[in-house]
Write a protein that holds these residues in place. Structure first.
Motif, PDB file in Angstrom:
ATOM      1  N   SER A 125       0.824  -1.212   0.000  1.00 10.28           N
ATOM      2  CA  SER A 125       0.000   0.000   0.000  1.00 10.28           C
ATOM      3  C   SER A 125       0.855   1.257   0.000  1.00 10.28           C
ATOM      4  N   VAL A 126       1.947   1.215   0.747  1.00 11.65           N
ATOM      5  CA  VAL A 126       2.817   2.394   0.875  1.00 11.65           C
ATOM      6  C   VAL A 126       3.686   2.586  -0.365  1.00 11.65           C
ATOM      7  N   HIS A 127       4.249   1.511  -0.895  1.00 13.22           N
ATOM      8  CA  HIS A 127       5.254   1.618  -1.958  1.00 13.22           C
ATOM      9  C   HIS A 127       4.754   1.253  -3.352  1.00 13.22           C
ATOM     10  N   GLY A 128       3.649   0.538  -3.449  1.00 10.53           N
ATOM     11  CA  GLY A 128       3.253  -0.046  -4.726  1.00 10.53           C
ATOM     12  C   GLY A 128       2.530   0.854  -5.691  1.00 10.53           C
ATOM     13  N   ASN A 129       2.144   2.041  -5.260  1.00  3.99           N
ATOM     14  CA  ASN A 129       1.462   3.002  -6.140  1.00  3.99           C
ATOM     15  C   ASN A 129       0.179   2.426  -6.747  1.00  3.99           C
ATOM     16  N   GLY A 130      -0.428   1.456  -6.071  1.00 11.49           N
ATOM     17  CA  GLY A 130      -1.697   0.911  -6.526  1.00 11.49           C
ATOM     18  C   GLY A 130      -1.604  -0.110  -7.642  1.00 11.49           C
ATOM     19  N   ASP A 131      -0.390  -0.395  -8.143  1.00 12.82           N
ATOM     20  CA  ASP A 131      -0.251  -1.344  -9.254  1.00 12.82           C
ATOM     21  C   ASP A 131      -0.471  -2.779  -8.779  1.00 12.82           C
ATOM     22  N   ALA A 132      -0.770  -3.654  -9.728  1.00 14.06           N
ATOM     23  CA  ALA A 132      -1.018  -5.063  -9.428  1.00 14.06           C
ATOM     24  C   ALA A 132       0.216  -5.695  -8.793  1.00 14.06           C
TER      25      ALA A 132
END
Length: 284
Positions: free
Chosen positions: A207-214
């Motif tokens: 959630s913090v690092h993934g920028n919303g990507d799959a």
């Protein structure tokens, strides 16, 4: 997808029978209504031909509604998707999750088996340069507290189960998730409680690092983690999906979770049961 495996499951036939009879009931109701509205047309709905047509339509509809499909469910609240896919984790696009021990050992082949998911990831994603990977992991763990140390070959600092090291592997991130503990003989082991705790940490990091990507994650708990008898693939998938949905209801984790299953394990899954389980995770 091995369709014939699904056709052998009672769940498929139960679903098929229910849908077939439901369709037959609807068609019978429509015919009764037409007879009431137009009694002179009653003769048109009598005989073997109309009966055969109703039976045929009911059976075809039952098969159509029950036929095995890709295992995936989209959710509106939260806005995300879970997919269970057959294949190789390392060919997935977007972010990846790789399970490791709490010492973040990387040295092959004596400590990290080259056939393990981690060993294959090191060879394919980092060209087998585990020293370079060590430097990336050290940088990612610079702010992570150490929980102790252990006397053994390889790395000796312990970071604890649930620690996540986020390493960039352009154009994506690799989330190295510590869900096993190493002993003095470099044997890794895990517990179900530890897996659950680790997954909670993972979703926060995504959630913090993934920028919303799959994000793609393997079935965890088997192999060298020695949990396959306690947490077989079917249960591991349910645990991962349930943990993901709990986390997503608090804060959006990512647009899509892909649980990637090795082909030999995928063919043994009760896929209709998993589809039903994922559907049950929708808010009531």
């Amino acid at each position: 997808m091995n369709i014939f495996t699904d056709l052998k499951k009672w769940r498929f036939w139960k679903h098929f029978i229910l849908k077939t009879f439901a369709c037959g009931g609807v068609l019978s109701g429509i015919i009764q209504f037409l007879i009431i509205v137009s009694p002179t047309s009653a003769a048109s709905f009598q005989g073997l031909a109309p009966l055969g047509l109703v039976v045929l339509c009911s059976v075809l509809t039952g098969f159509l509604l029950s036929w095995p499909r890709p295992i995936e469910v989209e959710f509106n609240s939260p806005n995300t998707k879970i997919r269970i896919v057959k294949g190789d984790l390392l060919v997935q696009d977007k972010h990846l999750v790789i399970g490791v021990s709490d010492t973040f050992d990387t040295e092959p082949p004596k400590i990290i088996a080259t056939t393990s998911v981690q060993g294959q990831a090191q060879a394919k994603l980092f060209n087998g340069d585990f020293k370079h990977l060590d430097a990336l992991l050290d940088q990612a763990l610079v702010a992570a507290p150490k929980t102790g140390s252990i006397t053994k070959p390889g790395k000796t600092d312990k970071y604890g189960v649930g620690t996540v090291a986020v390493v960039r592997n352009d154009p994506r991130l690799v989330f190295f998730l510590a869900y096993t503990e190493m002993d003095t003989q470099n044997n890794a082991s895990a517990t179900v409680d530890g897996v659950w705790k680790s997954l909670a940490s993972l979703w926060h990091a995504v959630s913090v690092h993934g920028n919303g990507d799959a994000v793609s994650i393997p079935v965890i708990g088997g192999g060298l983690a020695r949990l396959s008898s306690v947490l077989p693939a079917q249960d591991s998938i349910r645990l991962i999906a349930l943990s993901f949905m709990f986390a997503s209801r608090q804060n959006r984790v990512c647009e899509e979770l892909r649980i990637v299953v090795h082909p030999k394990d995928y063919d043994k899954l009760d896929r209709m049961e998993l589809q039903s389980f994922l559907s049950s995770l929708r808010p009531s």
